[in-house]
Write an enzyme that holds these catalytic residues in place. Structure first.
Site, mmCIF file in Angstrom:
data_model
loop_
_atom_site.group_PDB
_atom_site.id
_atom_site.type_symbol
_atom_site.label_atom_id
_atom_site.label_comp_id
_atom_site.label_asym_id
_atom_site.label_seq_id
_atom_site.Cartn_x
_atom_site.Cartn_y
_atom_site.Cartn_z
ATOM 1 N N CYS A 78 0.832 -1.203 0.005
ATOM 2 C CA CYS A 78 -0.088 -0.106 0.087
ATOM 3 C C CYS A 78 0.865 1.135 -0.078
ATOM 4 C CB CYS A 78 -1.097 -0.076 1.162
ATOM 5 S SG CYS A 78 -1.956 1.580 1.513
ATOM 6 N N CYS A 233 -4.903 5.932 -4.263
ATOM 7 C CA CYS A 233 -4.358 4.716 -4.140
ATOM 8 C C CYS A 233 -2.908 5.011 -4.832
ATOM 9 C CB CYS A 233 -5.023 3.657 -4.986
ATOM 10 S SG CYS A 233 -4.237 1.901 -5.099
#
Length: 294
Positions: A78, A233
């Site tokens: 992430c 993201c």
């Protein structure tokens, strides 16, 4: 069980961060889901855990970085979370280094704290081999574009089907990126889940929708695997820029406009790491009683 947490966000992608440097909490998937729940828990796109290096970690590794999606599943990487991870370990005096080496399921990353407070993360080089994404190409023909190619995916039922053209790669986690004319009207809510769960992606996939504004500026929305559409993201931004460069659409350094803010992505080409720069902010800290959940 009562636990201490820190709520953080990077370009609107929000996280609950847990410190397990002094001992593991032993949370279950259901308890991670509880923490991520925006009605009954704290609320987050992902739960990030700071741990000491694992046994057998590479030399010079400072921390282990563990990520759980809002659905409770552990994932490899992430990017926005990596920036928050760096700010967390600095603010909580777990390190005084400007750059740390961090162990993830996807390999080693190196977040760096800048003088301006923004964090740059060396995300490592992108992965293009379909088997390593993983992506099943059996029976598909690559569609040449620029110096690379895209793949045609069939979505939906015969009554409501569509063919989308996606660039497929991994940034430590799998991504399928399509170029759209207008990101604001792109069918993210409809196509995102269909792409995420497409049977050709054995581990599911993050679905990116990219609008090219000019050669150094894109707009991006991402339907994240296990989380749905998020405000930003980080790995999705990296994947979109790398895809755009290989497809001949973008320069080597690109500003990525997301609903949550701007990320700057740089990539010098094959074999080089992708560098991501953006904000990381502490929102608040607190304690929460986590129920016993299987």
């Amino acid at each position: 069980m009562r636990i201490r947490f820190t709520k953080m966000q990077g370009a609107g992608n929000d996280f609950v961060v847990l410190d397990e440097t002094r001992g593991t909490l032993g949370l279950t998937a259901a308890q991670y889901r509880f923490l991520a729940d925006r009605h009954f828990g704290v609320g987050a796109d992902q739960i990030l855990t700071v741990r000491p290096p694992s046994k057998g970690a590479a030399e010079g590794v400072d921390f282990q970085y563990v990520i759980h999606n809002a659905d409770g599943g552990e994932v490899e990487q992430c990017g926005n979370g990596a920036r928050c991870f760096m700010r967390f370990v600095r603010e909580h005096h777990l390190t005084d280094k400007d750059t740390v080496r961090v162990e993830t399921l996807a390999g080693i990353i190196e977040p760096r704290m800048g003088a301006d407070g923004r964090v740059t993360v060396d995300m490592g080089p992108p992965i293009f081999e379909p088997a390593r994404v993983p992506f099943d190409t059996a029976g598909l023909d690559p569609q040449p574009t620029g110096s690379w190619h895209t793949w045609h995916l069939a979505l939906g039922t015969h009554a409501d089907s569509a063919i989308v053209s996606v660039a497929v790669l991994s940034m430590g986690n799998p991504h399928a990126v399509q170029v759209v004319d207008n990101v604001d009207t792109a069918p993210v809510a409809r196509q995102g889940p269909l792409i995420e769960h497409h049977p050709r992606f054995a581990q599911r996939v993050n679905a990116g929708f990219m609008q090219v504004v000019d050669r150094s500026h894109i707009k991006l929305r991402v339907f994240e695997r296990g989380a749905g559409e998020t405000l930003a993201c980080g790995t999705g931004a990296c994947a979109a820029v790398v895809a755009g460069i290989r497809l001949g659409l973008l320069e080597r350094r690109v500003d990525v406009q997301t609903h949550g803010g701007v990320l700057t992505i740089g990539w010098e080409g094959e074999g080089h790491p992708v560098l991501m720069t953006g904000p990381a902010t502490t929102v608040f800290e607190g304690d929460i009683e986590v129920p016993e959940l299987p």
